[in-house]
Design an enzyme around this catalytic site. Sequence first.
Site, PDB file in Angstrom:
ATOM      1  N   CYS A   2       0.849  -1.190   0.000  1.00 34.65           N
ATOM      2  CA  CYS A   2       0.000   0.000   0.000  1.00 34.65           C
ATOM      3  C   CYS A   2       0.889   1.246   0.000  1.00 34.65           C
ATOM      4  CB  CYS A   2      -0.899   0.047   1.231  1.00 34.65           C
ATOM      5  SG  CYS A   2      -1.926  -1.410   1.481  1.00 34.65           S
ATOM      6  N   ARG A  16      -4.589   6.689  -2.289  1.00 28.82           N
ATOM      7  CA  ARG A  16      -3.857   5.505  -1.839  1.00 28.82           C
ATOM      8  C   ARG A  16      -4.159   4.366  -2.797  1.00 28.82           C
ATOM      9  NH1 ARG A  16      -6.346   2.105   2.181  1.00 28.82           N
ATOM     10  NH2 ARG A  16      -4.387   0.922   2.180  1.00 28.82           N
ATOM     11  N   ASN A  79      -1.087  -1.570   5.562  1.00 27.63           N
ATOM     12  CA  ASN A  79      -0.538  -2.751   6.209  1.00 27.63           C
ATOM     13  C   ASN A  79       0.738  -2.420   6.984  1.00 27.63           C
ATOM     14  OD1 ASN A  79      -0.833  -5.515   6.718  1.00 27.63           O
ATOM     15  ND2 ASN A  79       0.620  -6.080   5.128  1.00 27.63           N
TER      16      ASN A  79
END
Length: 255
Positions: A2, A16, A79
């Site tokens: 990510c 994102r 994450n």
Amino acid sequence: MCSSIIFSPKDHYFGRNLDLEITFGQQVIITPRDYVFKFRDMPEIDHHYAMVGIALNAGGYPLYFDAANEKGLGMGGLNYPDNAIYYDVKEGKDNIASFEFIPWILSQAATVEEAKKLLAKINITKKNFSDKMHVSPLHWIIADKTGASIVVETDADGMHVYDNPVGCLTNNPQFPKQLFNLNNYQDVSPAMPKNNFSSKINMDGYSRGLGSRNLPGGMDAESRFVRVAFNKFNAPVADTEEENIDTLLPHLAFS
């Protein structure tokens, strides 16, 4: 993997990616004003800002990966494996499960400063959403429409709230280490490099973009953090929304 970029050239963009080889069934979900949010250890909220984002619809409960509310405050969970630690319920704190964190903040805060006031009282708990849906190891980026940004990390030594001067986030390691690592790339530039090697040797600028040659090329989170930060601060700024979005999206796609 990510990556998140806050890009505020004129208008404000909270971007994102969720670069995974699997899908969780996520979709765009709009939570209208005053939809009743129920929390495991806190009173329900039935009067709040509207929000929209990417979420998994779990029986009517939006498990948001990222979202923004009607006031322009955005928030994303990225994450953070092997680092994220959630805690037992603590008396005297606002005990919020990790999957409740985004709705709790975005329902009540309009700015980063208002989010910080909420964060001062929060204890993020390790409760699972269900027996089949366990907690995910995450850290979070929060930004408002002024471009102000913070990062929230829950480590073994407690929860940390960091001001984010670069407006970017990827994954591991911890955010202060990501910032410190940028010191290794002070010589990277969008301009053609100067010959610092030797004044006795003529150097040939044989290619455009030589100043960015030492950017890391890996897909690891630390390399991606350097690249998204460099791209953000050196991206062209246009006058139209379409052009600025066209600038932002490739940086997320190829980060």
